[in-house]
Design a protein around this motif. Sequence first.
Motif, PDB file in Angstrom:
ATOM      1  N   GLU A   1      18.156  -6.107 -11.894  1.00  0.00           N
ATOM      2  CA  GLU A   1      17.024  -5.961 -10.753  1.00  0.00           C
ATOM      3  C   GLU A   1      16.592  -7.923 -10.799  1.00  0.00           C
ATOM      4  N   GLU A   2      15.848  -7.970 -12.110  1.00  0.00           N
ATOM      5  CA  GLU A   2      15.298  -9.652 -12.414  1.00  0.00           C
ATOM      6  C   GLU A   2      16.453 -10.813 -11.939  1.00  0.00           C
ATOM      7  N   LEU A   3      17.811 -10.913 -11.699  1.00  0.00           N
ATOM      8  CA  LEU A   3      18.732 -11.557 -11.889  1.00  0.00           C
ATOM      9  C   LEU A   3      18.968 -11.192 -10.534  1.00  0.00           C
ATOM     10  N   LYS A   4      19.362 -10.607  -9.518  1.00  0.00           N
ATOM     11  CA  LYS A   4      19.227 -10.632  -8.048  1.00  0.00           C
ATOM     12  C   LYS A   4      17.958 -11.201  -7.631  1.00  0.00           C
ATOM     13  N   GLU A   5      16.769 -11.121  -8.027  1.00  0.00           N
ATOM     14  CA  GLU A   5      15.497 -11.472  -7.342  1.00  0.00           C
ATOM     15  C   GLU A   5      15.578 -12.824  -7.660  1.00  0.00           C
ATOM     16  N   GLU A   6      16.058 -13.667  -9.065  1.00  0.00           N
ATOM     17  CA  GLU A   6      16.344 -15.362  -9.394  1.00  0.00           C
ATOM     18  C   GLU A   6      17.744 -15.477  -8.651  1.00  0.00           C
ATOM     19  N   VAL A   7      18.139 -15.258  -8.026  1.00  0.00           N
ATOM     20  CA  VAL A   7      19.682 -14.674  -7.408  1.00  0.00           C
ATOM     21  C   VAL A   7      19.150 -15.693  -5.668  1.00  0.00           C
ATOM     22  N   LYS A   8      18.437 -14.809  -4.889  1.00  0.00           N
ATOM     23  CA  LYS A   8      17.732 -14.608  -4.018  1.00  0.00           C
ATOM     24  C   LYS A   8      16.760 -15.682  -3.655  1.00  0.00           C
ATOM     25  N   ARG A   9      15.925 -16.062  -5.018  1.00  0.00           N
ATOM     26  CA  ARG A   9      15.416 -17.318  -4.766  1.00  0.00           C
ATOM     27  C   ARG A   9      15.580 -18.320  -5.201  1.00  0.00           C
ATOM     28  N   LEU A  10      16.755 -18.524  -6.063  1.00  0.00           N
ATOM     29  CA  LEU A  10      18.249 -19.901  -6.053  1.00  0.00           C
ATOM     30  C   LEU A  10      19.077 -20.568  -4.622  1.00  0.00           C
ATOM     31  N   ARG A  11      19.314 -19.065  -3.869  1.00  0.00           N
ATOM     32  CA  ARG A  11      20.149 -19.298  -3.089  1.00  0.00           C
ATOM     33  C   ARG A  11      18.873 -20.554  -1.797  1.00  0.00           C
ATOM     34  N   MET A  12      17.431 -19.322  -1.544  1.00  0.00           N
ATOM     35  CA  MET A  12      16.874 -19.781  -1.342  1.00  0.00           C
ATOM     36  C   MET A  12      16.802 -21.889  -1.472  1.00  0.00           C
ATOM     37  N   ALA A  13      16.231 -21.985  -2.198  1.00  0.00           N
ATOM     38  CA  ALA A  13      15.926 -23.252  -2.603  1.00  0.00           C
ATOM     39  C   ALA A  13      17.527 -23.855  -2.543  1.00  0.00           C
ATOM     40  N   ALA A  14      18.818 -23.595  -2.792  1.00  0.00           N
ATOM     41  CA  ALA A  14      20.017 -23.986  -2.618  1.00  0.00           C
ATOM     42  C   ALA A  14      20.188 -24.832  -1.069  1.00  0.00           C
ATOM     43  N   VAL A  15      19.960 -23.407   0.135  1.00  0.00           N
ATOM     44  CA  VAL A  15      19.609 -23.964   1.277  1.00  0.00           C
ATOM     45  C   VAL A  15      18.433 -24.580   1.436  1.00  0.00           C
ATOM     46  N   ASN A  16      17.207 -25.315   1.042  1.00  0.00           N
ATOM     47  CA  ASN A  16      15.729 -25.948   1.373  1.00  0.00           C
ATOM     48  C   ASN A  16      16.850 -27.131   0.775  1.00  0.00           C
ATOM     49  N   THR A  17      17.565 -27.522  -0.304  1.00  0.00           N
ATOM     50  CA  THR A  17      17.996 -29.009  -0.598  1.00  0.00           C
ATOM     51  C   THR A  17      19.125 -29.198   0.326  1.00  0.00           C
ATOM     52  N   ALA A  18      19.715 -28.171   0.566  1.00  0.00           N
ATOM     53  CA  ALA A  18      20.908 -28.326   1.604  1.00  0.00           C
ATOM     54  C   ALA A  18      20.538 -29.113   2.504  1.00  0.00           C
ATOM     55  N   THR A  19      19.389 -28.414   3.185  1.00  0.00           N
ATOM     56  CA  THR A  19      18.742 -28.917   5.018  1.00  0.00           C
ATOM     57  C   THR A  19      17.939 -29.989   4.437  1.00  0.00           C
ATOM     58  N   LYS A  20      17.291 -30.816   3.065  1.00  0.00           N
ATOM     59  CA  LYS A  20      17.102 -32.258   3.576  1.00  0.00           C
ATOM     60  C   LYS A  20      18.300 -33.095   2.901  1.00  0.00           C
ATOM     61  N   LEU A  21      19.722 -33.032   2.931  1.00  0.00           N
ATOM     62  CA  LEU A  21      20.245 -33.814   2.656  1.00  0.00           C
ATOM     63  C   LEU A  21      20.941 -34.042   3.627  1.00  0.00           C
ATOM     64  N   HIS A  22      21.454 -33.425   4.315  1.00  0.00           N
ATOM     65  CA  HIS A  22      21.636 -32.927   5.888  1.00  0.00           C
ATOM     66  C   HIS A  22      20.762 -33.691   7.203  1.00  0.00           C
ATOM     67  N   ASP A  23      19.330 -33.381   6.806  1.00  0.00           N
ATOM     68  CA  ASP A  23      18.060 -34.178   7.391  1.00  0.00           C
ATOM     69  C   ASP A  23      18.178 -35.904   6.808  1.00  0.00           C
ATOM     70  N   LEU A  24      17.805 -35.607   5.571  1.00  0.00           N
ATOM     71  CA  LEU A  24      18.197 -36.886   5.658  1.00  0.00           C
ATOM     72  C   LEU A  24      19.534 -38.107   6.416  1.00  0.00           C
ATOM     73  N   ALA A  25      21.124 -37.276   5.987  1.00  0.00           N
ATOM     74  CA  ALA A  25      22.019 -37.691   6.677  1.00  0.00           C
ATOM     75  C   ALA A  25      22.173 -37.870   8.356  1.00  0.00           C
ATOM     76  N   GLU A  26      21.382 -37.093   8.620  1.00  0.00           N
ATOM     77  CA  GLU A  26      21.287 -37.007  10.354  1.00  0.00           C
ATOM     78  C   GLU A  26      19.982 -37.926  10.493  1.00  0.00           C
ATOM     79  N   GLU A  27      19.150 -37.812   9.873  1.00  0.00           N
ATOM     80  CA  GLU A  27      17.493 -38.642  10.602  1.00  0.00           C
ATOM     81  C   GLU A  27      17.069 -39.799   9.571  1.00  0.00           C
ATOM     82  N   GLY A  28      17.384 -39.547   8.557  1.00  0.00           N
ATOM     83  CA  GLY A  28      17.153 -40.428   7.799  1.00  0.00           C
ATOM     84  C   GLY A  28      18.150 -42.467   7.319  1.00  0.00           C
ATOM     85  N   LEU A  29      18.808 -42.025   7.434  1.00  0.00           N
ATOM     86  CA  LEU A  29      20.249 -43.209   7.379  1.00  0.00           C
ATOM     87  C   LEU A  29      20.359 -44.200   8.565  1.00  0.00           C
TER      88      LEU A  29
END
Length: 106
Positions: free
Chosen positions: A41-69
Amino acid sequence: MVRLELNNTCIGACKEEGVDIETQREKCHSEEEIYRNMSLEELKEEVKRLRMAAVNTATKLHDLAEEGLPNRWQEIPTVAQEAYEVHKTYFKAKRILEERSKATSK
């Protein structure tokens, strides 16, 4: 040096007088050891948390490429490194969760 963890309490090399176990455990044990010692159960929660963090960092990378450069080009290494580290950790935890889920379903 042998490290051993039982019931979320380090009893090996990272057990020191006056040291916060949660902080020290991350320095003493690899991520893989920590994930393998979590309850399912702890591992499932950790994977969920990490998945959200991964989505967040992918969004930052995308936003930088689309709007920041090209104006924010100096941020590329920092944002890319953060995305890399988070995704690496996420996929490591996800793989361990998948292995454990298969083992418990048999």
